[in-house]
Each structure stands twice: as structure tokens, then as C-alpha cells.
Scaffold this active site. Structure first.
Site, short mmCIF file in Angstrom:
data_model
loop_
_atom_site.label_atom_id
_atom_site.label_comp_id
_atom_site.label_asym_id
_atom_site.label_seq_id
_atom_site.Cartn_x
_atom_site.Cartn_y
_atom_site.Cartn_z
N SER A 4 0.84 -1.20 0.00
CA SER A 4 0.00 0.00 0.00
C SER A 4 0.87 1.25 0.00
O SER A 4 2.08 1.20 0.25
CB SER A 4 -0.90 0.02 1.24
OG SER A 4 -0.13 0.26 2.41
N LYS A 5 0.22 2.38 -0.26
CA LYS A 5 0.92 3.67 -0.22
C LYS A 5 1.51 3.90 1.17
O LYS A 5 2.59 4.47 1.31
CB LYS A 5 -0.04 4.80 -0.58
CG LYS A 5 0.57 6.19 -0.50
CD LYS A 5 -0.46 7.27 -0.81
CE LYS A 5 0.14 8.66 -0.67
NZ LYS A 5 0.61 8.96 0.69
N ARG A 6 0.81 3.46 2.18
CA ARG A 6 1.28 3.64 3.55
C ARG A 6 2.63 2.97 3.78
O ARG A 6 3.48 3.49 4.50
CB ARG A 6 0.23 3.06 4.52
CG ARG A 6 0.37 3.55 5.95
CD ARG A 6 -0.79 3.07 6.81
NE ARG A 6 -2.04 3.66 6.37
CZ ARG A 6 -3.03 2.98 5.80
NH1 ARG A 6 -2.90 1.69 5.58
NH2 ARG A 6 -4.15 3.58 5.44
#
Length: 508
Positions: free
Chosen positions: A262-264
Site C-alpha cells: 500500500s501507499k502507507r
């Protein structure tokens, strides 16, 4: 034998995730390997999630990576199956919705969101299917005249597929083999929404793939649970004989392997998860991209190709042409691929070494002008690149490895001063200045021999003197061969730096 035709069909709901880029890449490699066509279709049926600028971002990202579109959005010539945006194909879908309704393969449902929530509260694991649909507000339970009245009065409705229970549906996957799903676990998915006169993904992608003569659907593993529904739609619409082959790609996993990337994860660990920078038009947040992080597109392509596929050899560096030649779906893994961002940096380092010195020089010179406001002689920059590029992963890192060629140190690294600058260093540096001042030929080979002879004559320890010499010229204990450095910065600058170090550091 039909001509191979594949499609990449992203939704314009934000920036293109690196996992989507890999899907596009695998489609492209497969198409080129088999002399086929690559289509770009924009699946924008979810109007509520549409993000301005996302479509242009997708086209620009694929172009940067060298993934050429033969037909569709962004192609040089649009093609014969236009339009390629689903929002522009409303009339096309409606006729197939009507076909399914007339054949009894679909039905109209009027249940409101509130009524559906009530059912979910009443029935554990509620699913709109053969076991529940006869207790709902739909054209299977309501008189035909009431259905017609509701529609004529503009009451909102959806069209659902009618799934017959207890049927085994076979999906032949080119990566995973034969997958069998019992129809009882599939709910009566919504195919069409009257509110915006648009189909959902399930109907639209099946209709479009058929009409656009797609032969192979290569997409992410997250769509595998939907494949049986799509097989049924091909069957219900009478297209089963022309149904494309399916291949569901493994997920890109977090670097530790626990869950989908994910972007996280990128924000937390400091690497991009998008091909290009993305400015969110709603929040104004900036997300970093591989292009702006100074990656070469060829390195990103090579890196992504190996996330879920291997050629069966020890070779790791592949040009796009070599990837096309080697690629095959039978060497794509069934299990998820850990996103090793350090390996991505390694690939970029390899390409930095493989590119011509002239190309890297040009890139680095632009960096000097734009970032450091330095206009340098290209011949000097070329020599610097030759000396330091093995130490860098990215073009911008060349500066960290070479700044001392362009600017004199205005301070000296404290830890190195304590360790490298001795009580007799000022004496040694003064004598060295006098020695070099008398030397006209300042080439690296000549000055190296001169200094070595001097050290030997004086009986000075080479390590101690050379450490202080490097600290004087560079400001820290780093950099390539000392005599290469002073050969490039020249006699006057070398003497200036030596004298300054003596004045500033003194006896420390």
C-alpha cells in the site's frame, strides 16, 4: 487461431499503483511476445470515485515506461472499437442488459439501501441470492404492472444477475490451472444501475472484452473471485465459445510479506508506490513517483518484471526486447511477490553503470544547473561522472559523491577532524603546498609520483599525511583517488584549499 489482443483497463480513481503498472507491463510483454495488440481502456463506470487528472496520469505513466498502446485511450490512432471510455458506451451496455432481462438471466431490484441494511441485520452473512431474493423487492416477486409503474415513475433500481444455485463453474486459469467454484457462494451481483445509467464493472468488462475481441484477460489476483461470475455472463450472453483465456497475477506484497503493498508502506519505509508524482486534487497531498525519485524507466520495468516472474536463468538485467523474448505466463508465480525496494535501487544502480558516460553527463549537468545553480564545463563533468558513478544508485547521488569537485569545503566533518587531523598535520600540509606549488604538470599520475617520492624522502607516514590531505581538499574522509581529485580541480584550487585547512584547523 485469433490474433492475440490484451487490454489494460484501469479506473481513473487516483494515481496508478505500481501493482497496476506491473499488470500493464505483463499484458504488454505477452502481447508483444505473440505479435498481438495492447489496448488501453478506461473503466470509469464508478462516477462517484472519478478523480480529475487520473486518466492523463495513466497515459503519461505508461508512456514514460515505454509501454506502447496500440489501440484505445492514448494510442496514436484510436482504433476501430471506439469509444474506449466506459462512460461513453452507455447505449452499448443497455442492449445487453435488456438481452439478459428478456432471457430471464437477470432481474430488476428496487430494494433501497435501508431495506438491504435491515436484511443484513436480520440474516447473518446475508447474501442477495437464490435463498433470499424471493423475499425482496424485485421483478421476481412483484407483479409485472407494478414493476412497470415503478420504473415509469422514476423509482431507482438496479439490475441483478440471476445465479442458479448448486452449479460448478470452471475457470481455466493460465497461471493457476483449473479452478472450480460452486455457484451457491456467488451472490446476484448488480450489473446495472439506473441512477447513472451505467453498468458495474462485471457487465461492462465482459461486454467490452467481447466486443473488442480480447483473447487474454491478464489481471490481478483480486479479480479471481469474480472470474466465475464473468464465465456465467459469457455463457448467458451466448459468447462462451469466444470467451478469453484468464490469467490472474499474484499480489505485490509488503516488504515483510504480510499483506498487500500500500501507499502507507511506501510512506513508512521511504519508497514510491506510484510511477510518477501525484498531486491529489482534493487533499493537495503530494505522493512521490519513481520518475521524480530519479529512477530510469528501464530499471523500473526490469525491477517490476521480476516481481512475480522469473526467466529460469541467472540473468537479471533485461532490456525491454529481451523481456519480450523471455516472457511467458507459465513462469509467473502463483504466490505473492514481496516488494523489495532495495532491489529496485540495485536495478537502478546497474542501469546507471550501463548507460553511456555522455548520457549520464548530460543528466548530471542538468541536475547541477537546476538544483545547484552551477554551470560547469561538460568535459570536467564527464570526468567526474567517470570517477564517481560506481558509487551512486541515482543521478542525484552523483552530487553527494562529487560536490567537492565543484565547491570548496566551507566546514570539515568533526568526526574526521578528530580522527585524521594530527598535531603535525599543519606542518605537513604547508610543506605539501610548497611542493605542489613548484609543479607545473598537475596530471594525476605526475602529482602522485611526486608526492610519494616526497613522503619517502621525508620519512612521513603515508596514511597520516594522505588523510589530512583528503580532509583539506574534500572536508571529509571520502571521495575517489586523491590525485584524480586534485588533477580535476587544478593547482590553484588545490593550494587554496590546503592553505585554508591549515588556517582553519591549525593545530586543532
Amino acid at each position: 487461431m485469433r490474433k492475440v489482443r490484451v487490454r489494460f483497463a484501469p479506473s481513473p480513481t487516483g494515481p496508478l499503483h505500481i501493482g497496476g503498472v506491473r499488470t500493464a507491463l505483463y499484458n504488454y510483454l505477452f502481447a508483444r511476445k505473440h505479435g498481438g495488440d495492447m489496448l488501453l481502456r478506461i473503466e470509469d463506470t464508478d462516477s462517484a470515485r472519478f478523480v480529475p487528472g487520473a486518466e492523463d496520469y495513466i497515459v503519461e505513466a505508461l508512456d514514460w515506461l515505454g509501454i506502447t498502446i496500440d489501440e484505445g485511450v492514448g494510442a496514436a490512432t484510436e482504433g476501430t472499437h471506439a469509444p474506449y471510455r466506459q462512460s461513453e458506451r452507455k447505449a452499448i451496455y443497455r442492449q445487453y442488459v435488456d438481452q439478459l432481462l428478456e432471457a430471464g438471466k437477470a432481474y430488476i431490484a428496487f430494494d433501497t439501501p435501508t431495506e438491504l441494511e435491515v436484511k443484513r441485520a436480520e440474516i447473518a452473512n446475508f447474501q442477495y441470492d437464490a435463498s433470499t431474493r424471493m423475499s425482496m423487492q424485485n421483478s421476481l416477486t412483484l407483479p409485472a404492472d407494478e414493476v412497470a409503474r415503478k420504473i415509469s415513475e422514476g423509482e431507482n433500481y438496479v439490475v441483478r444477475i440471476k445465479i442458479e444455485p448448486n452449479q460448478d463453474i470452471l475457470v481455466n486459469d493460465l497461471i493457476r490451472g483449473e479452478v472450480s467454484i460452486n455457484s451457491s457462494v456467488i451472490d446476484d451481483k448488480v450489473l446495472y444501475k439506473a441512477s447513472d445509467e451505467l453498468p458495474t464493472y462485471h457487465l461492462a468488462n465482459v461486454v467490452d472484452d467481447h466486443l473488442m475481441e480480447i483473447t487474454h484477460v491478464i489481471r490481478g489476483e483480486e479479480w479471481l473471485p469474480s472470474a466465475p461470475l464473468h464465465v456465467l455472463l459469457y455463457r448467458y450472453l451466448g459468447w462462451e465459445a469466444e470467451m478469453p483465456a484468464f490469467a490472474h497475477l499474484p499480489l505485490l506484497l509488503k516488504p515483510d510479506g504480510n499483506g498487500k503493498l500500500s501507499k502507507r508502506d511506501g510512506d513508512r519505509l521511504g519508497f514510491p508506490v506510484f510511477p510518477l508524482n501525484w498531486n491529489d486534487p482534493k487533499s493537495g497531498d503530494l505522493s512521490s513517483g519513481y520518475r521524480e525519485a530519479d529512477y530510469f524507466p528501464e530499471a523500473v520495468v526490469n525491477f517490476l518484471a521480476f516481481l512475480g516472474w522469473n526467466p529460469g536463468t541467472e540473468q537479471e538485467i533485461f532490456s525491454m526486447e529481451e523481456l519480450i523474448e523471455a516472457f511467458s505466463l507459465d513462469r509467473v508465480s502463483k504466490s505473492g511477490a514481496k516488494f523489495d525496494f532495495e532491489k529496485g535501487k540495485w536495478f537502478n544502480h546497474q542501469y546507471l553503470q550501463l548507460k553511456s558516460v555522455d548520457e549520464i553527463t548530460d543528466l548530471f549537468q542538468h541536475y547541477l544547473i537546476e538544483s545547484k545553480d552551477l554551470i560547469e564545463d561538460s568535459d570536467k563533468v564527464r570526468k567526474v561522472v567517470e570517477l564517481v558513478r560506481e558509487r551512486a544508485h541515482f543521478v542525484h547521488e552523483l552530487w553527494d559523491q562529487s560536490y567537492f569537485f565543484f565547491t570548496a569545503p566551507d566546514e570539515y566533518l568533526e568526526a574526521d577532524v578528530k580522527k585524521r587531523w594530527k598535531a603535525d598535520s599543519p606542518i605537513h600540509m604547508r610543506e605539501l603546498s610548497e611542493l605542489l606549488e613548484r609543479q607545473d604538470d598537475f596530471s594525476a599520475a605526475v602529482t602522485e609520483e611526486l608526492v610519494k617520492n616526497w613522503l619517502q624522502e621525508k620519512g612521513y607516514g603515508m596514511g597520516a599525511v594522505m588523510n589530512a590531505f583528503r580532509l583539506s581538499i574534500v572536508g571529509a574522509s571520502r571521495g575517489p583517488h586523491m590525485f584524480d581529485i586534485i588533477g580535476l580541480i587544478g593547482k590553484d584550487e588545490t593550494l587554496r584549499r590546503l592553505r585554508r585547512a591549515v588556517n582553519v584547523l591549525g593545530a586543532n
